[in-house]
Design an enzyme around this catalytic site. Structure first.
Site, PDB file in Angstrom:
ATOM      1  N   HIS A  66    -107.611 -63.990 -65.280  1.00 34.00           N
ATOM      2  CA  HIS A  66    -108.762 -63.492 -64.530  1.00 34.00           C
ATOM      3  C   HIS A  66    -109.315 -64.636 -63.698  1.00 34.00           C
ATOM      4  CE1 HIS A  66    -110.240 -65.180 -68.339  1.00 34.00           C
ATOM      5  NE2 HIS A  66    -111.268 -65.608 -67.621  1.00 34.00           N
ATOM      6  N   PRO A  67    -109.976 -64.347 -62.591  1.00 33.40           N
ATOM      7  CA  PRO A  67    -110.586 -65.407 -61.787  1.00 33.40           C
ATOM      8  C   PRO A  67    -111.787 -66.005 -62.515  1.00 33.40           C
ATOM      9  CG  PRO A  67    -110.356 -63.350 -60.540  1.00 33.40           C
ATOM     10  CD  PRO A  67    -110.142 -63.020 -61.974  1.00 33.40           C
TER      11      PRO A  67
END
Length: 225
Positions: A136-137
């Site tokens: 995930h960012p």
């Protein structure tokens, strides 16, 4: 202000194994006393700023959403899709493929999204152990249309993500959320599933999207009680 271990997890918005790994590797300022870890909030805030890391308190969800949808792990997984035999020999390979498979609008800058995911991996692996990764960012995907999505990719060949237990990853859940709050809630739901031994055994032989959705629905209903 002093933070205990759980408060630090909530502030940083990372899974427990990730924070423990950072502590073990000396990557994050931490104190230990009476067998417990504790943190100085100002030190954590300074560390996060240095690493360009988003903290949970830095942003509020300005968009009115249906609380039920925020917690709908099954809905997020259906929106993201399930893909099998995803090819790649390195984390970058499979993340690039996962981004290309994720059902994002045509205007999405997928090159930038991949860079964000790789930056997150450079900070600390999203491989949480048992052959699972949750990439995930570091920051919410602000312009994500609608609700969060989780794209599930079963890899053609297990890939070394430098996971906490050293096991190569065979399945990854690419999680994209418009706010940190939604991300944390979905991460909690997904982690609940992954702590289920029967679910983990199921993942290792899963070969159909609907079968996965049925299993998640079953566990989610037990979670909701």
């Amino acid at each position: 202000m002093i933070l205990d271990f759980d408060e630090a997890i909530r502030l940083l918005g990372v899974p427990e194994p990730t924070l423990r790994r950072w502590i073990r590797q000396g990557k994050i300022p931490c104190r230990e006393g009476k067998g417990r870890y504790y943190f100085i909030r100002k030190e954590i805030e300074k560390w996060a700023q240095t690493h360009h890391m988003f903290l949970h308190h830095d942003r509020e969800d300005a968009v009115s959403r249906d609380p039920g949808k925020e917690l709908d792990l099954l809905g997020a997984m259906r929106r993201g899709g399930v893909f099998f035999h995803v090819e790649g020999n390195t984390p970058e390979d499979v993340l690039r493929r996962a981004v290309s498979l994720a059902p994002l609008p045509s205007e999405t800058d997928k090159t930038l999204l991949l860079e964000m995911l790789l930056q997150r991996e450079a900070l600390a692996s999203t491989g949480i152990g048992e052959g699972v990764a949750i990439p995930h960012p570091r920051y919410p995907v602000e312009h994500l249309p609608g609700d969060a999505l989780i794209t599930t990719c079963f890899l053609d060949t297990p890939v070394d993500f430098r996971s906490i237990d050293g096991r190569p990853v065979f399945v990854l859940f690419l999680m994209l959320s418009p706010t940190t709050d939604i991300h944390l809630k979905l991460l909690s739901r997904l982690s609940f599933c992954l702590r289920d031994a029967a679910f983990m055994a199921f993942l290792r032989k899963c070969d159909a999207a609907e079968a996965l959705f049925d299993k998640v629905k079953e566990i989610q209903e037990s979670f909701d009680g």
